[in-house]
Design a protein around this motif. Sequence first.
Motif, PDB file in Angstrom:
ATOM      1  N   ALA A 166     -17.045 -70.079  11.596  1.00  0.00           N
ATOM      2  CA  ALA A 166     -18.407 -70.397  12.028  1.00  0.00           C
ATOM      3  C   ALA A 166     -18.450 -70.750  13.509  1.00  0.00           C
ATOM      4  O   ALA A 166     -19.329 -70.293  14.256  1.00  0.00           O
ATOM      5  N   ARG A 167     -17.485 -71.555  13.961  1.00  0.00           N
ATOM      6  CA  ARG A 167     -17.443 -71.933  15.384  1.00  0.00           C
ATOM      7  C   ARG A 167     -17.203 -70.710  16.267  1.00  0.00           C
ATOM      8  O   ARG A 167     -17.797 -70.574  17.343  1.00  0.00           O
ATOM      9  N   PHE A 168     -16.330 -69.834  15.820  1.00  0.00           N
ATOM     10  CA  PHE A 168     -16.027 -68.627  16.591  1.00  0.00           C
ATOM     11  C   PHE A 168     -17.280 -67.769  16.745  1.00  0.00           C
ATOM     12  O   PHE A 168     -17.582 -67.281  17.849  1.00  0.00           O
ATOM     13  N   LEU A 169     -18.016 -67.561  15.662  1.00  0.00           N
ATOM     14  CA  LEU A 169     -19.228 -66.751  15.718  1.00  0.00           C
ATOM     15  C   LEU A 169     -20.269 -67.375  16.639  1.00  0.00           C
ATOM     16  O   LEU A 169     -20.898 -66.681  17.454  1.00  0.00           O
ATOM     17  N   ARG A 170     -20.477 -68.696  16.509  1.00  0.00           N
ATOM     18  CA  ARG A 170     -21.467 -69.362  17.370  1.00  0.00           C
ATOM     19  C   ARG A 170     -21.076 -69.256  18.842  1.00  0.00           C
ATOM     20  O   ARG A 170     -21.918 -68.986  19.705  1.00  0.00           O
ATOM     21  N   ASP A 171     -19.789 -69.474  19.104  1.00  0.00           N
ATOM     22  CA  ASP A 171     -19.327 -69.431  20.491  1.00  0.00           C
ATOM     23  C   ASP A 171     -19.554 -68.055  21.099  1.00  0.00           C
ATOM     24  O   ASP A 171     -20.066 -67.937  22.230  1.00  0.00           O
ATOM     25  N   ARG A 172     -19.199 -66.998  20.384  1.00  0.00           N
ATOM     26  CA  ARG A 172     -19.362 -65.643  20.932  1.00  0.00           C
ATOM     27  C   ARG A 172     -20.832 -65.273  21.056  1.00  0.00           C
ATOM     28  O   ARG A 172     -21.233 -64.618  22.019  1.00  0.00           O
ATOM     29  N   ARG A 173     -21.655 -65.691  20.103  1.00  0.00           N
ATOM     30  CA  ARG A 173     -23.090 -65.377  20.193  1.00  0.00           C
ATOM     31  C   ARG A 173     -23.712 -66.051  21.408  1.00  0.00           C
ATOM     32  O   ARG A 173     -24.511 -65.448  22.127  1.00  0.00           O
ATOM     33  N   GLU A 174     -23.343 -67.305  21.663  1.00  0.00           N
ATOM     34  CA  GLU A 174     -23.959 -68.039  22.767  1.00  0.00           C
ATOM     35  C   GLU A 174     -23.448 -67.574  24.128  1.00  0.00           C
ATOM     36  O   GLU A 174     -24.085 -67.828  25.151  1.00  0.00           O
ATOM     37  N   ARG A 175     -22.316 -66.878  24.151  1.00  0.00           N
ATOM     38  CA  ARG A 175     -21.804 -66.356  25.421  1.00  0.00           C
ATOM     39  C   ARG A 175     -22.495 -65.067  25.849  1.00  0.00           C
ATOM     40  O   ARG A 175     -22.542 -64.743  27.034  1.00  0.00           O
ATOM     41  N   LEU A 176     -22.995 -64.312  24.884  1.00  0.00           N
ATOM     42  CA  LEU A 176     -23.631 -63.044  25.213  1.00  0.00           C
ATOM     43  C   LEU A 176     -25.000 -63.268  25.842  1.00  0.00           C
ATOM     44  O   LEU A 176     -25.733 -64.186  25.473  1.00  0.00           O
ATOM     45  N   ARG A 177     -25.346 -62.397  26.773  1.00  0.00           N
ATOM     46  CA  ARG A 177     -26.676 -62.424  27.386  1.00  0.00           C
ATOM     47  C   ARG A 177     -27.502 -61.266  26.839  1.00  0.00           C
ATOM     48  O   ARG A 177     -26.950 -60.243  26.420  1.00  0.00           O
ATOM     49  N   PRO A 178     -28.819 -61.399  26.832  1.00  0.00           N
ATOM     50  CA  PRO A 178     -29.642 -60.295  26.325  1.00  0.00           C
ATOM     51  C   PRO A 178     -29.344 -58.970  27.007  1.00  0.00           C
ATOM     52  O   PRO A 178     -29.314 -57.917  26.356  1.00  0.00           O
ATOM     53  N   GLN A 179     -29.106 -59.007  28.329  1.00  0.00           N
ATOM     54  CA  GLN A 179     -28.848 -57.752  29.039  1.00  0.00           C
ATOM     55  C   GLN A 179     -27.532 -57.108  28.624  1.00  0.00           C
ATOM     56  O   GLN A 179     -27.315 -55.911  28.834  1.00  0.00           O
ATOM     57  N   ASP A 180     -26.627 -57.900  28.006  1.00  0.00           N
ATOM     58  CA  ASP A 180     -25.370 -57.330  27.524  1.00  0.00           C
ATOM     59  C   ASP A 180     -25.582 -56.349  26.382  1.00  0.00           C
ATOM     60  O   ASP A 180     -24.730 -55.490  26.133  1.00  0.00           O
ATOM     61  N   ILE A 181     -26.692 -56.486  25.679  1.00  0.00           N
ATOM     62  CA  ILE A 181     -26.974 -55.591  24.553  1.00  0.00           C
ATOM     63  C   ILE A 181     -28.182 -54.703  24.828  1.00  0.00           C
ATOM     64  O   ILE A 181     -28.757 -54.117  23.920  1.00  0.00           O
ATOM     65  N   GLY A 182     -28.589 -54.631  26.109  1.00  0.00           N
ATOM     66  CA  GLY A 182     -29.663 -53.730  26.480  1.00  0.00           C
ATOM     67  C   GLY A 182     -31.051 -54.321  26.426  1.00  0.00           C
ATOM     68  O   GLY A 182     -32.038 -53.590  26.577  1.00  0.00           O
ATOM     69  N   LEU A 183     -31.179 -55.641  26.228  1.00  0.00           N
ATOM     70  CA  LEU A 183     -32.490 -56.285  26.223  1.00  0.00           C
ATOM     71  C   LEU A 183     -32.821 -56.778  27.627  1.00  0.00           C
ATOM     72  O   LEU A 183     -31.918 -57.126  28.400  1.00  0.00           O
ATOM     73  N   PRO A 184     -34.099 -56.823  27.994  1.00  0.00           N
ATOM     74  CA  PRO A 184     -34.455 -57.324  29.329  1.00  0.00           C
ATOM     75  C   PRO A 184     -34.177 -58.821  29.445  1.00  0.00           C
ATOM     76  O   PRO A 184     -34.291 -59.567  28.474  1.00  0.00           O
ATOM     77  N   ALA A 185     -33.791 -59.237  30.636  1.00  0.00           N
ATOM     78  CA  ALA A 185     -33.567 -60.665  30.880  1.00  0.00           C
ATOM     79  C   ALA A 185     -34.896 -61.401  30.830  1.00  0.00           C
ATOM     80  O   ALA A 185     -35.918 -60.911  31.322  1.00  0.00           O
TER      81      ALA A 185
END
Length: 270
Positions: free
Chosen positions: A7-26
């Motif tokens: 659970a901690r690993f998933l939360r940590d990786r999710r919170e590190r990603l930015r919207p623009q990393d997946i093609g969403l506008p900032a």
Amino acid sequence: MARQELARFLRDRRERLRPQDIGLPADPHRRTPGLRREEVAELAHMSVDYYTRLEQARGPRPSPRILDGLVGALRLAPAERSHLFRLAGASAPPGVRAVRRVRPHIAQMLLRLPNTAAIVTDAGYDVVAWNPLAQALLGDDLGRHGNLARRRFLGQGRAYESSSAEEFGHIVVARLRRAADRYPRDPALAALLRELGAGSEEFRQIWDERPVHAPGHRTKTIDHPSAGTLRLNCDVLLVPEDDQEVVLITADPGSPAARTIRRLAGAVAS
């Protein structure tokens, strides 16, 4: 405990990603650090409720299919993928394709090795990085004909007479057999194996022998077209997270080959 770590690993990786990393506008007004749970769930092709329970350490043990969905959604590197599977108590199946992009710090390291020719090969023996001295030793066409298996068995690219040609053929086939087991769905690797099998009887014979060779230290003598006969040492360093090998080519200190390599290194530096 394992569920909490997952659970901690998933939360940590999710919170590190930015919207623009997946093609969403900032969005400057966005309050959530990183991605939202529903965004990750959509990318991973699962329900928001299921993903939320994983992050809250309440969900069931995820299947390999679910885990690979999370790998893609969270943009995990190969080492992170293996770690995710370990946290979930599962064995990570091989990736779909061999990694053919060299890590920047590995590429930079090749340029900081004095009097050492260095190349990086992927699991299918494509040369994915090299330094100038390696190009001087192995040929200017290293980028265009940079697959060592094709050079060895099909004569593509500059080829030198070498004392270790027979042994190297067995080393190549042993590694390609391992790659075929690890990446059974890699189309480029499958095409390479078909090409080698169709074009080289020697390759077919060695393949049927099922050779087993481990990377390590080897000495070879090559006849370079301009530098003459060179006795060289080849040492292999592994990049296990990418299934790649760094090959370091040197000569014994004080030897004629060492003087030749210094001369070649000076020529390519100038």
